[in-house]
Scaffold this motif. Structure first.
Motif, PDB file in Angstrom:
ATOM      1  N   ILE A  12      43.682  32.964  41.632  1.00 19.46           N
ATOM      2  CA  ILE A  12      43.768  34.047  40.381  1.00 19.46           C
ATOM      3  C   ILE A  12      43.781  35.276  40.924  1.00 19.46           C
ATOM      4  CG2 ILE A  12      42.261  34.740  38.471  1.00 19.46           C
ATOM      5  CD1 ILE A  12      41.064  31.925  38.259  1.00 19.46           C
ATOM      6  N   GLY A  13      43.206  35.742  41.853  1.00 21.45           N
ATOM      7  CA  GLY A  13      43.228  36.875  42.541  1.00 21.45           C
ATOM      8  C   GLY A  13      44.773  37.116  42.897  1.00 21.45           C
ATOM      9  N   LEU A  14      45.309  36.336  43.500  1.00 24.58           N
ATOM     10  CA  LEU A  14      46.553  36.591  44.130  1.00 24.58           C
ATOM     11  C   LEU A  14      47.685  36.862  42.961  1.00 24.58           C
ATOM     12  CD1 LEU A  14      47.174  34.061  47.018  1.00 24.58           C
ATOM     13  CD2 LEU A  14      47.357  36.465  47.119  1.00 24.58           C
ATOM     14  N   PHE A  15      47.444  35.719  41.809  1.00 26.02           N
ATOM     15  CA  PHE A  15      48.191  36.051  40.608  1.00 26.02           C
ATOM     16  C   PHE A  15      48.135  37.451  40.018  1.00 26.02           C
ATOM     17  CE2 PHE A  15      48.592  35.660  36.027  1.00 26.02           C
ATOM     18  CZ  PHE A  15      49.868  35.238  36.011  1.00 26.02           C
ATOM     19  N   VAL A  16      46.837  37.751  39.788  1.00 31.28           N
ATOM     20  CA  VAL A  16      46.477  39.303  39.318  1.00 31.28           C
ATOM     21  C   VAL A  16      47.230  40.364  40.131  1.00 31.28           C
ATOM     22  CG1 VAL A  16      44.917  40.792  38.765  1.00 31.28           C
ATOM     23  CG2 VAL A  16      44.533  38.492  38.044  1.00 31.28           C
ATOM     24  N   ILE A  17      47.310  40.121  41.441  1.00 34.39           N
ATOM     25  CA  ILE A  17      47.698  41.127  42.251  1.00 34.39           C
ATOM     26  C   ILE A  17      49.381  41.114  42.119  1.00 34.39           C
ATOM     27  CG2 ILE A  17      48.294  41.839  44.850  1.00 34.39           C
ATOM     28  CD1 ILE A  17      45.402  40.816  45.180  1.00 34.39           C
ATOM     29  N   VAL A  18      49.807  39.896  42.115  1.00 41.37           N
ATOM     30  CA  VAL A  18      51.173  40.033  42.149  1.00 41.37           C
ATOM     31  C   VAL A  18      51.767  40.447  40.563  1.00 41.37           C
ATOM     32  CG1 VAL A  18      53.306  38.602  41.798  1.00 41.37           C
ATOM     33  CG2 VAL A  18      51.563  38.184  43.684  1.00 41.37           C
ATOM     34  N   LEU A  19      51.131  40.166  39.644  1.00 44.01           N
ATOM     35  CA  LEU A  19      51.340  40.578  38.066  1.00 44.01           C
ATOM     36  C   LEU A  19      51.225  42.016  38.184  1.00 44.01           C
ATOM     37  CD1 LEU A  19      52.065  39.836  35.378  1.00 44.01           C
ATOM     38  CD2 LEU A  19      49.679  39.466  34.831  1.00 44.01           C
ATOM     39  N   ALA A  20      50.098  42.854  38.681  1.00 45.53           N
ATOM     40  CA  ALA A  20      49.997  44.076  38.618  1.00 45.53           C
ATOM     41  C   ALA A  20      51.069  44.985  39.651  1.00 45.53           C
ATOM     42  CB  ALA A  20      48.753  44.493  39.357  1.00 45.53           C
ATOM     43  N   ALA A  21      51.706  44.250  40.341  1.00 42.75           N
ATOM     44  CA  ALA A  21      52.885  44.832  41.215  1.00 42.75           C
ATOM     45  C   ALA A  21      53.968  44.830  40.335  1.00 42.75           C
ATOM     46  CB  ALA A  21      53.085  44.150  42.598  1.00 42.75           C
ATOM     47  N   LEU A  22      54.407  43.594  39.538  1.00 39.89           N
ATOM     48  CA  LEU A  22      55.300  43.687  38.772  1.00 39.89           C
ATOM     49  C   LEU A  22      55.114  44.205  37.324  1.00 39.89           C
ATOM     50  CD1 LEU A  22      56.219  39.752  38.978  1.00 39.89           C
ATOM     51  CD2 LEU A  22      57.480  41.768  40.022  1.00 39.89           C
ATOM     52  N   TRP A  23      54.068  44.711  36.993  1.00 43.97           N
ATOM     53  CA  TRP A  23      53.654  45.220  35.603  1.00 43.97           C
ATOM     54  C   TRP A  23      54.571  46.308  35.377  1.00 43.97           C
ATOM     55  CZ3 TRP A  23      51.549  42.712  32.011  1.00 43.97           C
ATOM     56  CH2 TRP A  23      51.196  43.427  30.852  1.00 43.97           C
ATOM     57  N   PHE A  24      55.115  47.391  36.136  1.00 45.58           N
ATOM     58  CA  PHE A  24      55.736  48.464  35.677  1.00 45.58           C
ATOM     59  C   PHE A  24      57.250  48.282  36.044  1.00 45.58           C
ATOM     60  CE2 PHE A  24      51.399  50.077  37.032  1.00 45.58           C
ATOM     61  CZ  PHE A  24      51.249  50.459  35.780  1.00 45.58           C
ATOM     62  N   THR A  25      57.899  47.160  36.252  1.00 45.15           N
ATOM     63  CA  THR A  25      59.135  46.779  36.448  1.00 45.15           C
ATOM     64  C   THR A  25      59.536  46.755  34.670  1.00 45.15           C
ATOM     65  OG1 THR A  25      58.822  44.573  36.444  1.00 45.15           O
ATOM     66  CG2 THR A  25      59.150  45.786  38.648  1.00 45.15           C
ATOM     67  N   ASP A  26      60.929  46.725  34.604  1.00 43.23           N
ATOM     68  CA  ASP A  26      61.645  46.814  33.445  1.00 43.23           C
ATOM     69  C   ASP A  26      62.086  45.390  32.947  1.00 43.23           C
ATOM     70  OD1 ASP A  26      62.415  47.723  31.113  1.00 43.23           O
ATOM     71  OD2 ASP A  26      64.407  48.293  31.625  1.00 43.23           O
ATOM     72  N   LEU A  27      61.061  44.477  33.145  1.00 44.23           N
ATOM     73  CA  LEU A  27      61.301  43.055  32.748  1.00 44.23           C
ATOM     74  C   LEU A  27      60.410  42.731  31.445  1.00 44.23           C
ATOM     75  CD1 LEU A  27      61.017  41.485  36.229  1.00 44.23           C
ATOM     76  CD2 LEU A  27      63.276  42.035  34.969  1.00 44.23           C
TER      77      LEU A  27
END
Length: 87
Positions: A12-27
């Motif tokens: 779950i932690g890894l998922f949250v970290i990766v999602l946070a890294a992708l959050w500011f992308t324009d997708l």
């Protein structure tokens, strides 16, 4: 803490970290979630190997205990157990 809990929290932690890294992308949000899921699963394969192995050993030991208890109960019901063992 049990190995299964540690591994689950790590995933779950890894998922949250990766999602946070992708959050500011324009997708699209759905695409972000899917990418986070795929990348965190791939990362956990390498980063959480020790916890995964520990969890597998814990689960195998529990399965062996259940198998031995089942066999003991079957032999007791068949009358093969001479003395009942009290825990």
């Amino acid at each position: 803490m049990s190995a299964a809990v540690k591994y689950t929290l790590g995933r779950i932690g890894l998922f949250v970290i990766v999602l946070a890294a992708l959050w500011f992308t324009d997708l699209n949000v759905f695409i972000k979630l899917m990418l986070a899921l795929v990348f965190s699963a791939a990362a956990s394969f390498f980063l959480l190997k020790g916890w995964r192995d520990e969890m597998a050993e814990e689960m195998a030991a529990a399965a062996e205990r259940r198998r031995a208890e089942k066999e003991r109960l079957r032999s007791a019901l068949a009358g093969e157990d001479e003395e009942p063992t009290n825990p």
